[in-house]
Design a protein around this motif. Structure first.
Motif, PDB file in Angstrom:
ATOM      1  N   ALA A 273       0.826  -1.207   0.000  1.00  0.00           N
ATOM      2  CA  ALA A 273       0.000   0.000   0.000  1.00  0.00           C
ATOM      3  C   ALA A 273       0.863   1.261   0.000  1.00  0.00           C
ATOM      4  O   ALA A 273       0.513   2.256  -0.643  1.00  0.00           O
ATOM      5  CB  ALA A 273      -0.934   0.006   1.205  1.00  0.00           C
ATOM      6  N   LEU A 274       1.985   1.221   0.685  1.00  0.00           N
ATOM      7  CA  LEU A 274       2.878   2.371   0.725  1.00  0.00           C
ATOM      8  C   LEU A 274       3.471   2.648  -0.655  1.00  0.00           C
ATOM      9  O   LEU A 274       3.494   3.797  -1.116  1.00  0.00           O
ATOM     10  CB  LEU A 274       3.989   2.152   1.751  1.00  0.00           C
ATOM     11  CG  LEU A 274       4.920   3.315   2.011  1.00  0.00           C
ATOM     12  CD1 LEU A 274       4.151   4.501   2.575  1.00  0.00           C
ATOM     13  CD2 LEU A 274       6.016   2.905   2.979  1.00  0.00           C
ATOM     14  N   VAL A 275       3.913   1.605  -1.330  1.00  0.00           N
ATOM     15  CA  VAL A 275       4.498   1.782  -2.664  1.00  0.00           C
ATOM     16  C   VAL A 275       3.435   2.245  -3.662  1.00  0.00           C
ATOM     17  O   VAL A 275       3.604   3.243  -4.360  1.00  0.00           O
ATOM     18  CB  VAL A 275       5.168   0.473  -3.141  1.00  0.00           C
ATOM     19  CG1 VAL A 275       5.557   0.562  -4.605  1.00  0.00           C
ATOM     20  CG2 VAL A 275       6.374   0.154  -2.279  1.00  0.00           C
ATOM     21  N   VAL A 276       2.327   1.520  -3.717  1.00  0.00           N
ATOM     22  CA  VAL A 276       1.274   1.852  -4.678  1.00  0.00           C
ATOM     23  C   VAL A 276       0.627   3.192  -4.331  1.00  0.00           C
ATOM     24  O   VAL A 276       0.413   4.038  -5.210  1.00  0.00           O
ATOM     25  CB  VAL A 276       0.210   0.732  -4.737  1.00  0.00           C
ATOM     26  CG1 VAL A 276      -0.966   1.132  -5.618  1.00  0.00           C
ATOM     27  CG2 VAL A 276       0.829  -0.558  -5.230  1.00  0.00           C
ATOM     28  N   GLY A 277       0.326   3.404  -3.058  1.00  0.00           N
ATOM     29  CA  GLY A 277      -0.305   4.659  -2.634  1.00  0.00           C
ATOM     30  C   GLY A 277       0.567   5.870  -2.903  1.00  0.00           C
ATOM     31  O   GLY A 277       0.076   6.913  -3.347  1.00  0.00           O
ATOM     32  N   THR A 278       1.866   5.754  -2.646  1.00  0.00           N
ATOM     33  CA  THR A 278       2.778   6.865  -2.911  1.00  0.00           C
ATOM     34  C   THR A 278       2.828   7.187  -4.400  1.00  0.00           C
ATOM     35  O   THR A 278       2.762   8.357  -4.804  1.00  0.00           O
ATOM     36  CB  THR A 278       4.185   6.559  -2.384  1.00  0.00           C
ATOM     37  OG1 THR A 278       4.107   6.320  -0.972  1.00  0.00           O
ATOM     38  CG2 THR A 278       5.142   7.689  -2.651  1.00  0.00           C
ATOM     39  N   THR A 279       2.912   6.154  -5.205  1.00  0.00           N
ATOM     40  CA  THR A 279       2.937   6.352  -6.656  1.00  0.00           C
ATOM     41  C   THR A 279       1.658   7.035  -7.128  1.00  0.00           C
ATOM     42  O   THR A 279       1.701   8.026  -7.874  1.00  0.00           O
ATOM     43  CB  THR A 279       3.118   5.007  -7.385  1.00  0.00           C
ATOM     44  OG1 THR A 279       4.317   4.402  -6.923  1.00  0.00           O
ATOM     45  CG2 THR A 279       3.166   5.192  -8.885  1.00  0.00           C
ATOM     46  N   LEU A 280       0.522   6.535  -6.675  1.00  0.00           N
ATOM     47  CA  LEU A 280      -0.758   7.136  -7.070  1.00  0.00           C
ATOM     48  C   LEU A 280      -0.905   8.565  -6.550  1.00  0.00           C
ATOM     49  O   LEU A 280      -1.417   9.435  -7.255  1.00  0.00           O
ATOM     50  CB  LEU A 280      -1.919   6.276  -6.571  1.00  0.00           C
ATOM     51  CG  LEU A 280      -2.104   4.936  -7.254  1.00  0.00           C
ATOM     52  CD1 LEU A 280      -3.173   4.118  -6.537  1.00  0.00           C
ATOM     53  CD2 LEU A 280      -2.457   5.131  -8.714  1.00  0.00           C
ATOM     54  N   ALA A 281      -0.466   8.803  -5.328  1.00  0.00           N
ATOM     55  CA  ALA A 281      -0.574  10.144  -4.753  1.00  0.00           C
ATOM     56  C   ALA A 281       0.252  11.153  -5.541  1.00  0.00           C
ATOM     57  O   ALA A 281      -0.207  12.260  -5.813  1.00  0.00           O
ATOM     58  CB  ALA A 281      -0.140  10.129  -3.286  1.00  0.00           C
ATOM     59  N   VAL A 282       1.464  10.783  -5.916  1.00  0.00           N
ATOM     60  CA  VAL A 282       2.318  11.684  -6.688  1.00  0.00           C
ATOM     61  C   VAL A 282       1.694  11.956  -8.059  1.00  0.00           C
ATOM     62  O   VAL A 282       1.616  13.099  -8.509  1.00  0.00           O
ATOM     63  CB  VAL A 282       3.750  11.117  -6.829  1.00  0.00           C
ATOM     64  CG1 VAL A 282       4.559  11.901  -7.840  1.00  0.00           C
ATOM     65  CG2 VAL A 282       4.445  11.114  -5.470  1.00  0.00           C
ATOM     66  N   VAL A 283       1.224  10.895  -8.705  1.00  0.00           N
ATOM     67  CA  VAL A 283       0.627  11.049 -10.026  1.00  0.00           C
ATOM     68  C   VAL A 283      -0.662  11.878  -9.963  1.00  0.00           C
ATOM     69  O   VAL A 283      -0.876  12.788 -10.763  1.00  0.00           O
ATOM     70  CB  VAL A 283       0.351   9.666 -10.668  1.00  0.00           C
ATOM     71  CG1 VAL A 283      -0.509   9.782 -11.905  1.00  0.00           C
ATOM     72  CG2 VAL A 283       1.664   8.968 -10.983  1.00  0.00           C
ATOM     73  N   ASN A 284      -1.510  11.577  -9.003  1.00  0.00           N
ATOM     74  CA  ASN A 284      -2.832  12.202  -8.954  1.00  0.00           C
ATOM     75  C   ASN A 284      -2.882  13.539  -8.232  1.00  0.00           C
ATOM     76  O   ASN A 284      -3.732  14.369  -8.552  1.00  0.00           O
ATOM     77  CB  ASN A 284      -3.837  11.252  -8.304  1.00  0.00           C
ATOM     78  CG  ASN A 284      -4.101  10.030  -9.147  1.00  0.00           C
ATOM     79  OD1 ASN A 284      -4.060  10.085 -10.358  1.00  0.00           O
ATOM     80  ND2 ASN A 284      -4.357   8.913  -8.486  1.00  0.00           N
ATOM     81  N   PHE A 285      -2.019  13.757  -7.255  1.00  0.00           N
ATOM     82  CA  PHE A 285      -2.131  14.957  -6.427  1.00  0.00           C
ATOM     83  C   PHE A 285      -0.875  15.807  -6.366  1.00  0.00           C
ATOM     84  O   PHE A 285      -0.870  16.848  -5.711  1.00  0.00           O
ATOM     85  CB  PHE A 285      -2.515  14.566  -4.992  1.00  0.00           C
ATOM     86  CG  PHE A 285      -3.807  13.823  -4.902  1.00  0.00           C
ATOM     87  CD1 PHE A 285      -5.013  14.482  -5.069  1.00  0.00           C
ATOM     88  CD2 PHE A 285      -3.823  12.459  -4.674  1.00  0.00           C
ATOM     89  CE1 PHE A 285      -6.218  13.796  -4.991  1.00  0.00           C
ATOM     90  CE2 PHE A 285      -5.010  11.762  -4.596  1.00  0.00           C
ATOM     91  CZ  PHE A 285      -6.216  12.435  -4.757  1.00  0.00           C
ATOM     92  N   GLY A 286       0.194  15.378  -7.015  1.00  0.00           N
ATOM     93  CA  GLY A 286       1.460  16.105  -6.916  1.00  0.00           C
ATOM     94  C   GLY A 286       1.346  17.563  -7.292  1.00  0.00           C
ATOM     95  O   GLY A 286       1.746  18.449  -6.539  1.00  0.00           O
ATOM     96  N   GLY A 287       0.791  17.848  -8.450  1.00  0.00           N
ATOM     97  CA  GLY A 287       0.647  19.228  -8.896  1.00  0.00           C
ATOM     98  C   GLY A 287      -0.291  20.030  -8.018  1.00  0.00           C
ATOM     99  O   GLY A 287      -0.030  21.187  -7.690  1.00  0.00           O
ATOM    100  N   GLN A 288      -1.379  19.417  -7.610  1.00  0.00           N
ATOM    101  CA  GLN A 288      -2.359  20.108  -6.758  1.00  0.00           C
ATOM    102  C   GLN A 288      -1.760  20.454  -5.405  1.00  0.00           C
ATOM    103  O   GLN A 288      -1.973  21.557  -4.894  1.00  0.00           O
ATOM    104  CB  GLN A 288      -3.596  19.231  -6.579  1.00  0.00           C
ATOM    105  CG  GLN A 288      -4.694  19.884  -5.771  1.00  0.00           C
ATOM    106  CD  GLN A 288      -5.905  18.986  -5.624  1.00  0.00           C
ATOM    107  OE1 GLN A 288      -5.911  17.835  -6.040  1.00  0.00           O
ATOM    108  NE2 GLN A 288      -6.952  19.522  -5.028  1.00  0.00           N
TER     109      GLN A 288
END
Length: 86
Positions: free
Chosen positions: A23-38
């Motif tokens: 969850a840490l690996v997948v969640g971090t990847t998704l968070a960066v992709v989906n929310f990084g700019g925001q």
């Protein structure tokens, strides 16, 4: 094996370490992709925090369910892949 027993095993110490790591690996990847700019432009709001929590919770739930399903499958003698043991 019953679902409650399989789920108890899936949240045991060894399984919990693995599912949290996934969850840490997948969640971090998704968070960066989906929310990084925001996050860089607008910062945190309650809505973003809730979405971030779900971004980590959903992969953990998926990994935990997979472990429970695997334990049930193994306990039933593990027939062929895709074989229904309901």
């Amino acid at each position: 094996m019953s679902w409650p027993a399989a789920l108890r095993g899936a949240v045991g110490r060894q399984s919990l370490k693995r599912t949290c790591a996934a969850a840490l690996v997948v969640g971090t990847t998704l968070a960066v992709v989906n929310f990084g700019g925001q996050l860089a432009t607008t910062g945190l709001s309650v809505a973003v925090v809730v979405k971030l929590l779900l971004t980590f919770l959903v992969p953990w739930g998926n990994a935990t369910f997979g472990v429970a399903l695997g334990q049930r499958h193994h306990a039933r003698g593990s027939g062929g892949v895709g074989e229904d043991h309901a």
